[in-house]
Write an enzyme that holds these catalytic residues in place. Structure first.
Site, mmCIF file in Angstrom:
data_model
loop_
_atom_site.group_PDB
_atom_site.id
_atom_site.type_symbol
_atom_site.label_atom_id
_atom_site.label_comp_id
_atom_site.label_asym_id
_atom_site.label_seq_id
_atom_site.Cartn_x
_atom_site.Cartn_y
_atom_site.Cartn_z
ATOM 1 N N HIS A 226 -64.360 40.673 8.935
ATOM 2 C CA HIS A 226 -64.071 41.115 8.258
ATOM 3 C C HIS A 226 -62.864 41.448 7.171
ATOM 4 C CE1 HIS A 226 -66.682 42.523 11.394
ATOM 5 N NE2 HIS A 226 -67.171 42.852 10.731
ATOM 6 N N ASP A 408 -60.248 46.283 6.676
ATOM 7 C CA ASP A 408 -61.399 45.399 6.698
ATOM 8 C C ASP A 408 -61.595 46.445 4.726
ATOM 9 O OD1 ASP A 408 -63.202 47.532 7.119
ATOM 10 O OD2 ASP A 408 -64.738 46.690 8.435
ATOM 11 N N ASP A 410 -62.651 49.306 3.669
ATOM 12 C CA ASP A 410 -64.307 50.197 3.498
ATOM 13 C C ASP A 410 -64.185 51.173 3.912
ATOM 14 O OD1 ASP A 410 -64.181 49.405 6.117
ATOM 15 O OD2 ASP A 410 -66.989 49.117 6.584
ATOM 16 N N HIS A 411 -63.207 51.694 4.289
ATOM 17 C CA HIS A 411 -63.331 53.281 4.769
ATOM 18 C C HIS A 411 -63.342 54.083 3.777
ATOM 19 C CE1 HIS A 411 -62.080 56.587 7.025
ATOM 20 N NE2 HIS A 411 -61.634 57.174 6.093
ATOM 21 N N GLY A 412 -63.507 53.761 2.525
ATOM 22 C CA GLY A 412 -63.409 54.835 1.773
ATOM 23 C C GLY A 412 -65.297 54.737 1.524
ATOM 24 N N GLY A 495 -63.692 58.698 20.630
ATOM 25 C CA GLY A 495 -63.154 57.414 20.516
ATOM 26 C C GLY A 495 -61.747 56.999 20.966
ATOM 27 N N ARG A 552 -59.596 48.301 14.141
ATOM 28 C CA ARG A 552 -59.111 46.204 13.970
ATOM 29 C C ARG A 552 -58.255 46.576 13.702
ATOM 30 N NH1 ARG A 552 -64.396 46.640 10.032
ATOM 31 N NH2 ARG A 552 -66.574 46.135 12.294
ATOM 32 N N PRO A 566 -55.798 54.644 6.771
ATOM 33 C CA PRO A 566 -56.934 55.196 6.336
ATOM 34 C C PRO A 566 -57.586 56.751 6.885
ATOM 35 C CG PRO A 566 -57.252 52.873 6.980
ATOM 36 C CD PRO A 566 -56.184 52.852 7.356
ATOM 37 N N GLY A 567 -57.429 56.152 8.149
ATOM 38 C CA GLY A 567 -58.558 56.791 8.620
ATOM 39 C C GLY A 567 -57.548 59.289 8.622
#
Length: 587
Positions: A226, A408, A410-412, A495, A552, A566-567
Site C-alpha cells: 500500500h 497508504d 487513503d484515510h480521507g 482496536g 501500518r 491522520p486518525g
C-alpha cells in the site's frame, strides 16, 4: 515552483470503479466466476463450493489484482470478499462470501495481516459463528521487512498470499477437514518469506495523485503493497545488486541447505515490465543454484500488485513433500491454472435450502420512560452527524495527505465513503427515532460502506455510544460526556490501541477527559463539546511527537515522528463539526 502531479487512469466515476471492475471480471470469466449476495462484493467460484467441503474464503482491498478475486475457482478459493481500493472488505461482504462458500463443514478465511482486515474478518466470523458456521482464520504474514523474525506475527502479508492460498485451496479440494486445512495453511505461511522493492509510487483513483514521493534515482527496500515505507531508501542499483539484497533477507530466515526444495514467485507490483521481472528471476536462480537448492516450481508475473506502482517482490516457500503435493494439485482460476481437472471431477454443489436472512432491522422498542433533559434532541443530533459528514468530506484531501506520509494515503477517501453512507442513512430516520436508534443506523451504514480499520472502529464507537445513552431522549452535558466516553472506549476495545500508540485514541482520550471534566462542573452539552473539541485538537497535535506503535505506520519506527496521525486528525474534525453544529442549532 513545483506543479502538482496528476495521474491518468482509464476509469469512469471513481465511486463506481469496484462494481464496474467486478462486473467486467465476472463477465470475462462466466465459466469460473459469479456474484452472490446483496452487496455485490462476494465473488464466488462457479464450480468450487460444494457440500461436505471446507469453504475457502479470501479477501482484501482492491488495487492488488489479480489478488484476491483472481484466485477464485476450482481447487483454490471458493469465494473472495472484495473491498474498496486498499481497504478491507466489510463484515457484510465477508459474511456473504463465507455463506456462499459454506459446504456445511466449516470455512477457512485467509487474508493479509493488516489491522483493517483482521478487524473486519473477525467481526464477520463472530456473526457467522452465531449463525452456526464454524470459522477458522489465517492471516498471512510473509513480509520479512515489516518486523523482525522474533515478531513474525506482526508482519504484513504481501505476495506470500499466493502460496498460502494455493496450499489451503488444494487441501480443501482434497476433502481435508477444517482443522487440517487450517494447519496446512499455517504450515505454508510459516514456510514462506517475501520482500519487495519499490521504484515509483501509485495513485488512488479517488485522488489522482501519487500516494508517496520517491526520488528519480531512489528506491525503497521493503516497501509494502500500500506504499508503506520499508527498511530503507537508497540509490537505485543494478538488478543483480537489488535482487541480492532481497535474497539475502529471505535466505537469512529460511533454513535452506543443499538439496532443499523451494517454490519461487517473482511478482511485479503493477508497472514493472516482464523484462525486468525475468532479469530478477535470473539472479534468484543463480543464487539458489549456487547453494544447491532445487526450484521445484516458479512463477514470474503480476500476482499481487499495488495499482501502478513500479517495483517487484521475491517470495520463496520452502517445500516438504506435503506442501509440494498441494502446490502441484490442480486448480483453475482467472489468475492461476495448475494441471487440469477431468470432466468427472467437477461436482456441482447440491444447493441446500437457502435460509431466510435474519432481518437487520432493530426490533420495535418497548415503550419506556426516557430522560428528556438536555439541549441535544434527536433532531439536533441528526443534524450534528450530518455536519460531521460535510466537514470530513471537505477535509478529505488534507486527511489523505497526512495518511500519505505515514500510511497508504487513503484515510480521507475512506472516511468520505463512510460518512457519505451515514448521511444517506440519516435521510431514512423516522421522526420519533431515538439517538440510540440513530447511532445503530449510523453504525450499520459505516460498517457496510467501509472495510478499512475505520469501519469496525467507528461502527463499534457508534453502537457503544448509542447504548450508553439508551435511557435518554435528549442529551445534556452529562449525557454528551457519556456518549463521547462510550464511543472512545468502543474504539479502544475493538482496536486494542492505547494512548501513546499514535492513533485516533491519542485525540479521543484527551477529548473525553476534557468533556468529563466539563460535565462534572455542570457544563451544558455545548460546553462539553467545546471542551472535547479543544482536547481533541491538543491530542491531535501531540501525535506529531510520537513514534507510531500501531497500524501500518508502525513499520516506520522513528520515521513517523514529526507527522500528525491522520486518525487523530479525523477525530478532531469530527468533534469540531459536532460542536459547530450544536452552536448553530442553539443560536
Amino acid at each position: 515552483m513545483n506543479q502538482e502531479v496528476k495521474t491518468k487512469k482509464l476509469i469512469n466515476a471513481p465511486e463506481n470503479i469496484i462494481p464496474e471492475m467486478i462486473e467486467g471480471m465476472v463477465g470475462a470469466h462466466p465459466d469460473m466466476l459469479r456474484v452472490e449476495g446483496e452487496t455485490g462484493r462476494a465473488v464466488v467460484a462457479v464450480d468450487g463450493p460444494r457440500d461436505g467441503k471446507v469453504g475457502i474464503v479470501v479477501g482484501g482491498g482492491s488495487g492488488h489484482e489479480p489478488a484476491f478475486a483472481g484466485y477464485v475457482g476450482r481447487g483454490l478459493a471458493d469465494a473472495a470478499a472484495v473491498g474498496n481500493v486498499f481497504a478491507s472488505p466489510s463484515p457484510a461482504h465477508i459474511a456473504e462470501a463465507a455463506r456462499a462458500a459454506d459446504g456445511g463443514v466449516g470455512v477457512l478465511m485467509l487474508y493479509g495481516n493488516y489491522t483493517g482486515d483482521v478487524l473486519n474478518f473477525t467481526m464477520a466470523a463472530e456473526e457467522l459463528e452465531q449463525a452456526g458456521i464454524s470459522v477458522r482464520h489465517v492471516a498471512v504474514a510473509d513480509d520479512v521487512a515489516s518486523a523482525p523474525a522474533g515478531r513474525k506475527s506482526e508482519r504484513r502479508g504481501i505476495a506470500g498470499d499466493f502460496f498460502v492460498f494455493k496450499v489451503a485451496g488444494a487441501a480443501a479440494d482434497l476433502g481435508e477437514p477444517l482443522a487440517r486445512v487450517e494447519a496446512l495453511a499455517l504450515a505454508a505461511n510459516d514456510a514462506t518469506r517475501s520482500i519487495g522493492v519499490a521504484l515509483s509510487p501509485c495513485s488512488l483513483p479517488q485522488t489522482g495523485k501519487p500516494n508517496f514521493t520517491i526520488g528519480d534515482e531512489d528506491m525503497e527496500i521493503g516497501m509494502g503493497l500500500h506504499g508503506e515505507p520499508g527498511i530503507r531508501r537508497q540509490k537505485l542499483a543494478p538488478a543483480d545488486a537489488v535482487t541480492d539484497e532481497l535474497m539475502d533477507a529471505i535466505l537469512a530466515e529460511l533454513d535452506l541447505t543443499a538439496g532443499s526444495r523451494v517454490a519461487v514467485l517473482v511478482n511485479g507490483l503493477g508497472a514493472t515490465s516482464q523484462i525486468e521481472l525475468y532479469v530478477i528471476f535470473r539472479r534468484v536462480k543463480q543464487r539458489l543454484d549456487a547453494l544447491g537448492i532445487d526450484i521445484h516450481a516458479s512463477w514470474v508475473g503480476e500476482y499481487a500488485t499495488s495499482l501502478e506502482m513500479a517495483g517487484a517482490s521475491v517470495t520463496l516457500m520452502k517445500l516438504d513433500d506435503t506442501l509440494q503435493a498441494l502446490l502441484d494439485h490442480p486448480c483453475r482460476t482467472p489468475a492461476l491454472v495448475v494441471g487440469a481437472f477431468e470432466k468427472s471431477d467437477v461436482s456441482a454443489r447440491s444447493r441446500k435450502a437457502v435460509k431466510a436472512a435474519e432481518s437487520t432491522a432493530a426490533a420495535p422498542e418497548k415503550p419506556r420512560e426516557l430522560l428528556t433533559e438536555g439541549d441535544v434532541t434527536p433532531t439536533i443530533f441528526r443534524a450534528m452527524m450530518h455536519t460531521v459528514g460535510e466537514q470530513i468530506i471537505a477535509e478529505k484531501n488534507w486527511l489523505s495527505e497526512l495518511d500519505g506520509v505515514i500510511g497508504d494515503g487513503d484515510h480521507g477517501v475512506t472516511m468520505e465513503i463512510g460518512w457519505k453512507a451515514v448521511q444517506h442513512a440519516l435521510e431514512d430516520t423516522q421522526a420519533d427515532e431515538t439517538i440510540e436508534g440513530i447511532c445503530k443506523r449510523m453504525a450499520k451504514a459505516f460498517l457496510d460502506a467501509v472495510g478499512a480499520s475505520s469501519g469496525p472502529l467507528y461502527a463499534t464507537a457508534f453502537l457503544r455510544a448509542g447504548t450508553a445513552v439508551s435511557h435518554r431522549l435528549n442529551l445534556d452535558g452529562a449525557g454528551m460526556a457519556e456518549w463521547l466516553g462510550a464511543a472512545c472506549q468502543g474504539i479502544r476495545d475493538r482496536g486494542r490501541a492505547e494512548p501513546g500508540d499514535k492513533t485516533m485514541i491519542d485525540a479521543w482520550v484527551p477529548a473525553v477527559e476534557a468533556a468529563q471534566e466539563s460535565a462534572k462542573g455542570g457544563g451544558s452539552a455545548i460546553d462539553v463539546l467545546l471542551a472535547a473539541r479543544d482536547g481533541g485538537e491538543a491530542g491531535m497535535k501531540a501525535t506529531a511527537a510520537l513514534e507510531s506503535r500501531r497500524g501500518r505506520s508502525a513499520k516506520l519506527g522513528a520515521r513517523s515522528v514529526g507527522h500528525i496521525d491522520p486518525g487523530a486528525a479525523s477525530t478532531y474534525v469530527t468533534l469540531r463539526a459536532m460542536a459547530a453544529a450544536l452552536q448553530k442549532a442553539l443560536a
